[in-house]
Motif scaffolding. Structure first.
Motif, PDB file in Angstrom:
ATOM      1  N   PHE A 148       3.913   1.549  -1.155  1.00 19.78           N
ATOM      2  CA  PHE A 148       4.544   1.685  -2.481  1.00 19.78           C
ATOM      3  C   PHE A 148       3.546   2.284  -3.480  1.00 19.78           C
ATOM      4  O   PHE A 148       3.863   3.214  -4.224  1.00 19.78           O
ATOM      5  N   ASP A 202       1.363  -6.473 -16.183  1.00 21.44           N
ATOM      6  CA  ASP A 202       1.335  -7.503 -15.131  1.00 21.44           C
ATOM      7  C   ASP A 202       1.345  -8.892 -15.788  1.00 21.44           C
ATOM      8  O   ASP A 202       0.561  -9.153 -16.711  1.00 21.44           O
ATOM      9  N   GLY A 225      -4.614   7.523  -7.506  1.00 19.15           N
ATOM     10  CA  GLY A 225      -5.643   6.511  -7.706  1.00 19.15           C
ATOM     11  C   GLY A 225      -6.967   7.067  -8.207  1.00 19.15           C
ATOM     12  O   GLY A 225      -7.968   6.342  -8.226  1.00 19.15           O
ATOM     13  N   HIS A 252       5.994  -8.095 -13.588  1.00 17.15           N
ATOM     14  CA  HIS A 252       5.535  -7.487 -14.837  1.00 17.15           C
ATOM     15  C   HIS A 252       6.447  -7.883 -16.009  1.00 17.15           C
ATOM     16  O   HIS A 252       7.581  -8.332 -15.805  1.00 17.15           O
ATOM     17  N   MET A 280       3.795   5.719  -5.553  1.00 14.56           N
ATOM     18  CA  MET A 280       3.766   5.748  -7.024  1.00 14.56           C
ATOM     19  C   MET A 280       2.579   6.559  -7.540  1.00 14.56           C
ATOM     20  O   MET A 280       2.645   7.171  -8.603  1.00 14.56           O
ATOM     21  N   GLY A 281       1.510   6.569  -6.748  1.00 13.90           N
ATOM     22  CA  GLY A 281       0.309   7.326  -7.135  1.00 13.90           C
ATOM     23  C   GLY A 281       0.515   8.831  -7.097  1.00 13.90           C
ATOM     24  O   GLY A 281      -0.300   9.595  -7.631  1.00 13.90           O
ATOM     25  N   ASN A 285      -1.247   2.837 -17.260  1.00  8.58           N
ATOM     26  CA  ASN A 285      -0.585   4.144 -17.150  1.00  8.58           C
ATOM     27  C   ASN A 285       0.929   4.006 -17.109  1.00  8.58           C
ATOM     28  O   ASN A 285       1.639   5.008 -17.080  1.00  8.58           O
ATOM     29  N   ALA A 286       1.437   2.765 -17.100  1.00  9.47           N
ATOM     30  CA  ALA A 286       2.886   2.544 -17.136  1.00  9.47           C
ATOM     31  C   ALA A 286       3.323   2.574 -18.595  1.00  9.47           C
ATOM     32  O   ALA A 286       3.447   1.528 -19.253  1.00  9.47           O
ATOM     33  N   ARG A 313       0.845  -1.217   0.000  1.00 12.11           N
ATOM     34  CA  ARG A 313       0.000   0.000   0.000  1.00 12.11           C
ATOM     35  C   ARG A 313       0.874   1.259   0.000  1.00 12.11           C
ATOM     36  O   ARG A 313       0.584   2.220  -0.700  1.00 12.11           O
ATOM     37  N   PHE A 364      -4.425  10.682 -14.310  1.00 11.79           N
ATOM     38  CA  PHE A 364      -4.613   9.761 -13.184  1.00 11.79           C
ATOM     39  C   PHE A 364      -3.628  10.163 -12.098  1.00 11.79           C
ATOM     40  O   PHE A 364      -2.420  10.275 -12.346  1.00 11.79           O
ATOM     41  N   GLN A 423     -13.304  -1.784 -14.175  1.00 13.28           N
ATOM     42  CA  GLN A 423     -13.968  -0.981 -13.136  1.00 13.28           C
ATOM     43  C   GLN A 423     -15.462  -0.808 -13.412  1.00 13.28           C
ATOM     44  O   GLN A 423     -16.180  -0.278 -12.575  1.00 13.28           O
TER      45      GLN A 423
HETATM   46  P1  NAD Z   1      -3.306   2.489  -6.928  1.00  9.74           P
HETATM   47  O1  NAD Z   1      -3.259   3.393  -5.746  1.00  9.74           O
HETATM   48  O2  NAD Z   1      -3.285   1.019  -6.752  1.00  9.74           O
HETATM   49  O3  NAD Z   1      -2.127   2.857  -7.921  1.00  9.74           O
HETATM   50  C1  NAD Z   1      -1.292   3.971  -7.727  1.00  9.74           C
HETATM   51  C2  NAD Z   1      -0.028   3.739  -8.509  1.00  9.74           C
HETATM   52  O4  NAD Z   1       0.664   2.612  -7.976  1.00  9.74           O
HETATM   53  C3  NAD Z   1      -0.251   3.390  -9.973  1.00  9.74           C
HETATM   54  O5  NAD Z   1      -0.375   4.537 -10.772  1.00  9.74           O
HETATM   55  C4  NAD Z   1       1.011   2.611 -10.281  1.00  9.74           C
HETATM   56  O6  NAD Z   1       2.077   3.516 -10.538  1.00  9.74           O
HETATM   57  C5  NAD Z   1       1.314   1.875  -8.998  1.00  9.74           C
HETATM   58  N1  NAD Z   1       0.789   0.486  -9.004  1.00  9.74           N
HETATM   59  C6  NAD Z   1      -0.436   0.067  -8.581  1.00  9.74           C
HETATM   60  N2  NAD Z   1      -0.544  -1.264  -8.721  1.00  9.74           N
HETATM   61  C7  NAD Z   1       0.633  -1.684  -9.240  1.00  9.74           C
HETATM   62  C8  NAD Z   1       1.143  -2.950  -9.603  1.00  9.74           C
HETATM   63  N3  NAD Z   1       0.415  -4.084  -9.467  1.00  9.74           N
HETATM   64  N4  NAD Z   1       2.385  -3.012 -10.133  1.00  9.74           N
HETATM   65  C9  NAD Z   1       3.134  -1.895 -10.271  1.00  9.74           C
HETATM   66  N5  NAD Z   1       2.722  -0.677  -9.937  1.00  9.74           N
HETATM   67  C10 NAD Z   1       1.490  -0.577  -9.427  1.00  9.74           C
HETATM   68  O7  NAD Z   1      -4.514   2.943  -7.814  1.00  9.74           O
HETATM   69  P2  NAD Z   1      -5.862   2.202  -8.021  1.00  9.74           P
HETATM   70  O8  NAD Z   1      -6.859   3.165  -8.459  1.00  9.74           O
HETATM   71  O9  NAD Z   1      -6.180   1.372  -6.812  1.00  9.74           O
HETATM   72  O10 NAD Z   1      -5.543   1.218  -9.243  1.00  9.74           O
HETATM   73  C11 NAD Z   1      -6.570   0.440  -9.744  1.00  9.74           C
HETATM   74  C12 NAD Z   1      -6.078  -0.959 -10.020  1.00  9.74           C
HETATM   75  O11 NAD Z   1      -5.191  -0.921 -11.128  1.00  9.74           O
HETATM   76  C13 NAD Z   1      -5.320  -1.607  -8.862  1.00  9.74           C
HETATM   77  O12 NAD Z   1      -5.677  -2.960  -8.808  1.00  9.74           O
HETATM   78  C14 NAD Z   1      -3.877  -1.458  -9.286  1.00  9.74           C
HETATM   79  O13 NAD Z   1      -3.049  -2.514  -8.782  1.00  9.74           O
HETATM   80  C15 NAD Z   1      -3.966  -1.513 -10.799  1.00  9.74           C
HETATM   81  N6  NAD Z   1      -2.843  -0.752 -11.410  1.00  9.74           N
HETATM   82  C16 NAD Z   1      -1.811  -1.486 -11.863  1.00  9.74           C
HETATM   83  C17 NAD Z   1      -0.726  -0.839 -12.423  1.00  9.74           C
HETATM   84  C18 NAD Z   1       0.429  -1.653 -12.926  1.00  9.74           C
HETATM   85  O14 NAD Z   1       0.366  -2.867 -12.921  1.00  9.74           O
HETATM   86  N7  NAD Z   1       1.523  -1.071 -13.384  1.00  9.74           N
HETATM   87  C19 NAD Z   1      -0.722   0.537 -12.573  1.00  9.74           C
HETATM   88  C20 NAD Z   1      -1.845   1.262 -12.087  1.00  9.74           C
HETATM   89  C21 NAD Z   1      -2.904   0.596 -11.510  1.00  9.74           C
END
Ligand code: NAD
Ligand code: FAD
Length: 152
Positions: free
Chosen positions: A6, A51, A146, A123, A10-11, A34-35, A4, A143, A85
């Motif tokens: 991390f 992922d 979150g 990933h 990153m958010g 968004n990556a 959480r 974005f 979503q």
């Molecule tokens: P969040 O708060 O989970 O995400 C905030 C940031 O954290 C993202 O912009 C990203 O940079 C990083 N992040 C989140 N999940 C990650 C993952 N599994 N691997 C690497 N980086 C990650 O935001 P949210 O609104 O809860 O996101 C919605 C869903 O989308 C969640 O399940 C989240 O895990 C997923 N997500 C995945 C990635 C990713 O795989 N790179 C990026 C964004 C969101």
């Protein structure tokens, strides 16, 4: 450090939002991401991070091609559909560009072939060589922390 913390960190990095799309055996698959980043001008390369558990990872691995569709501020629903979503199945009409599926009215659509792929933890990083692109006027979807944001 827990997951959480991390993700919260990153958010804080504000990004745009893309939908990655590809097609295998006549089935189009899309996924919100968004990556995404620009990598090289010569040759023209971009990077996406997918992922390993995502269906999109298998689709790109098989197709060896993908598109990156940078969403406009009016396309939040597209992001929500392709991130799972929105729970009900929505029909999305894709256009074809360079033989690949693209989301209509995106700000930018990039048609890419896989140039390199790298395993990175949970990933896969796909470096895409940009074969062709389309650009439209408009404001991007953003974005941050979150949440979806509008630029204007
Ligand atoms: P969040 O708060 O989970 O995400 C905030 C940031 O954290 C993202 O912009 C990203 O940079 C990083 N992040 C989140 N999940 C990650 C993952 N599994 N691997 C690497 N980086 C990650 O935001 P949210 O609104 O809860 O996101 C919605 C869903 O989308 C969640 O399940 C989240 O895990 C997923 N997500 C995945 C990635 C990713 O795989 N790179 C990026 C964004 C969101
Ligand atoms: P699924 O979860 O099966 O599909 C995703 C959704 O798209 C499903 O609801 C499905 O019904 C719908 N869909 C797919 N194809 C079609 C079609 N042809 N027509 C209509 N609907 C269709 N994950 C990453 O790995 N990397 C990232 O950079 C990343 N960034 C994200 C950024 C944001 C802002 C958000 C919200 C999520 C992000 N995710 C990222 C998470 C990722 O979008 C979700 O985990 C997604 O559900 C994974 O998709 P999947 O390929 O496993 O397929």
């Amino acid at each position: 450090m827990d997951d959480r913390m991390f993700r919260t960190a990153m958010g804080k990095f504000a990004t745009g939002v893309t939908v990655i799309a590809s097609e295998v055996e006549g089935q189009v698959h899309g996924m919100t991401a968004n990556a995404f980043m620009s990598v090289s001008l010569d040759p023209k390369l971009v990077l996406i991070s997918i992922d390993k558990k995502a269906k999109m990872n298998e689709v790109i691995h098989k197709a060896n091609k993908f598109t990156v569709n940078i969403l406009s501020g009016e396309q939040q629903e597209m992001s929500m559909i392709f991130a799972g979503q929105i729970k009900e199945n929505k029909h999305v009409e894709f256009e074809t560009f360079e033989g690949l599926p693209v989301i209509e009215n995106s700000l930018v659509s990039l048609a890419c072939s896989v140039y390199q792929s790298h395993e990175a933890g949970d990933h896969t990083l796909y470096v895409g060589e940009v074969l062709n692109l389309n650009v439209k006027d408009g404001e991007p979807l953003a974005f941050y922390e979150g949440k979806y944001m509008q630029m204007t």
